[in-house]
Motif scaffolding. Structure first.
Motif, mmCIF file in Angstrom:
data_model
loop_
_atom_site.group_PDB
_atom_site.id
_atom_site.type_symbol
_atom_site.label_atom_id
_atom_site.label_comp_id
_atom_site.label_asym_id
_atom_site.label_seq_id
_atom_site.Cartn_x
_atom_site.Cartn_y
_atom_site.Cartn_z
ATOM 1 N N SER A 66 -1.103 4.513 1.590
ATOM 2 C CA SER A 66 0.100 3.398 1.560
ATOM 3 C C SER A 66 1.305 3.730 2.318
ATOM 4 O O SER A 66 1.899 2.940 3.042
ATOM 5 C CB SER A 66 0.461 3.306 0.269
ATOM 6 N N LEU A 69 0.277 2.933 6.003
ATOM 7 C CA LEU A 69 0.414 1.659 6.090
ATOM 8 C C LEU A 69 1.696 1.004 6.431
ATOM 9 O O LEU A 69 2.279 0.333 7.289
ATOM 10 C CB LEU A 69 -0.176 0.795 4.854
ATOM 11 N N LEU A 70 2.866 1.608 5.465
ATOM 12 C CA LEU A 70 4.259 1.138 5.698
ATOM 13 C C LEU A 70 4.820 1.861 6.957
ATOM 14 O O LEU A 70 5.546 0.944 7.602
ATOM 15 C CB LEU A 70 4.871 1.844 4.615
ATOM 16 N N TYR A 122 6.150 -2.497 2.096
ATOM 17 C CA TYR A 122 5.390 -3.165 3.035
ATOM 18 C C TYR A 122 5.251 -4.614 3.263
ATOM 19 O O TYR A 122 5.181 -5.315 2.391
ATOM 20 C CB TYR A 122 3.877 -2.647 2.987
ATOM 21 N N LYS A 129 -2.579 -4.407 1.570
ATOM 22 C CA LYS A 129 -2.303 -3.562 0.231
ATOM 23 C C LYS A 129 -3.549 -3.903 -0.487
ATOM 24 O O LYS A 129 -3.713 -2.749 -1.286
ATOM 25 C CB LYS A 129 -1.270 -4.548 -0.314
#
Length: 298
Positions: A66, A69-70, A122, A129
């Motif tokens: 995560s 990804l952010l 995000y 997600k």
């Protein structure tokens, strides 16, 4: 079309199946690698009673993915970093079972909370997600494939190097330590290998369902054999069957891949458990000794 027909069409839809098959070529290749890694690592997870540790590591792997990804970084790399942090913490702080479970119970909510925070921040596609939690069938692009195959190779080489002493230490740690086997060092090394395996599995089935690749196949194989050779072979076969079958079944549907993989894996486990129970009863029946007949009355 009835509601039942619509639901069935969502679950199983094989329209244009041939054209869609080309989209998951990378996923099918990655599935074989992950099945091999998950099946072999799962043997030691069962022997060392570490299913709870797998779940704990997956939560930190979710947080790492995560965060990547952010920040716009490589998701596989972020997942691996999170898994290694969790595995290292469990290996260093949890040498005994009670301590290990306490550490895992502390890490799990922390990792899950961090992951939820990063996903909330995000602002990209919602599918990205959702995919980290439940897996994505077409998420394996060429850069991720390189990461997956490279990390899989590292895990397999590490297992080959420590297989025999690790099996000895897992079966009887006290005797192994008395024989000079570095039990603690092997335990920590295996936790790192387990972290890598969990990070790889998260990419296909998601953080929430990683147990279906790292635990269930080996647990199913252990129900039908105790052979040190046949056990890992069956575990790998069950893991590969589950993931490849799940990918092929999910290809034409709008449902995430994870329900298909988990259903196949669970079905294999149930069948193996029934077979194991039947064989045990047959063995017990064959070993039963008939009671001697009563002497005739005098």
């Amino acid at each position: 079309m009835t509601i039942a027909d619509g639901i069935w069409q969502q679950i199983f839809n094989f329209d244009d199946y041939g054209e869609l098959l080309a989209l998951v070529r990378n996923s099918l290749i990655a599935g074989v690698a992950l099945g091999l890694v998950g099946g072999l690592v799962g043997v030691f997870v069962i022997m060392r009673d570490l299913p709870f540790a797998v779940h704990g590591i997956s939560e930190l792997s979710f947080a790492g993915a995560s965060a990547a990804l952010l920040l716009g970084l490589n998701i596989v790399g972020g997942s691996i970093v999170g898994s290694l942090i969790a595995a290292g913490a469990i290996g260093l702080l949890g040498s005994r079972a009670r301590d290990r479970n306490s550490v895992i119970g502390t890490l799990m909510p922390f990792g899950l909370g961090l992951g939820v925070l990063f996903l909330a921040l995000y602002e990209g596609r919602a599918a990205n997600k959702f995919g980290i939690l439940t897996g994505q069938i077409v998420a394996v692009d060429s850069p991720q494939m390189s990461w997956l195959l490279g990390t899989s190779a590292v895990v397999l080489v590490a297992l080959m190097l420590v297989w025999r002493p690790l099996a000895f230490a897992s079966a009887d740690p006290d005797v192994a330590e008395a024989r000079g086997v570095p039990v603690r060092g092997l335990s920590f090394a295996f936790m790192l290998v387990l972290g890598l395996a969990v990070a790889l599995s998260v990419q296909i089935v998601g953080a929430l369902l990683v147990l279906t690749l790292v635990v269930t196949p080996a647990a199913a194989a252990a129900r039908v054999t105790a052979s040190p050779v046949l056990l890992p072979v069956l575990s790998v076969a069950f893991a590969v069957t589950s993931i490849e079958g799940g990918i092929l079944l999910a290809l034409g549907s709008s449902i995430p891949i994870s329900p298909y993989v988990t259903t196949l894996s669970f079905t294999i486990y149930v069948v193996c458990r029934l077979v194991g129970t039947y064989r045990t009863r047959q063995w017990d029946t064959g070993r039963a000794v008939p009671e001697p007949a009563s002497p005739p009355p005098t």
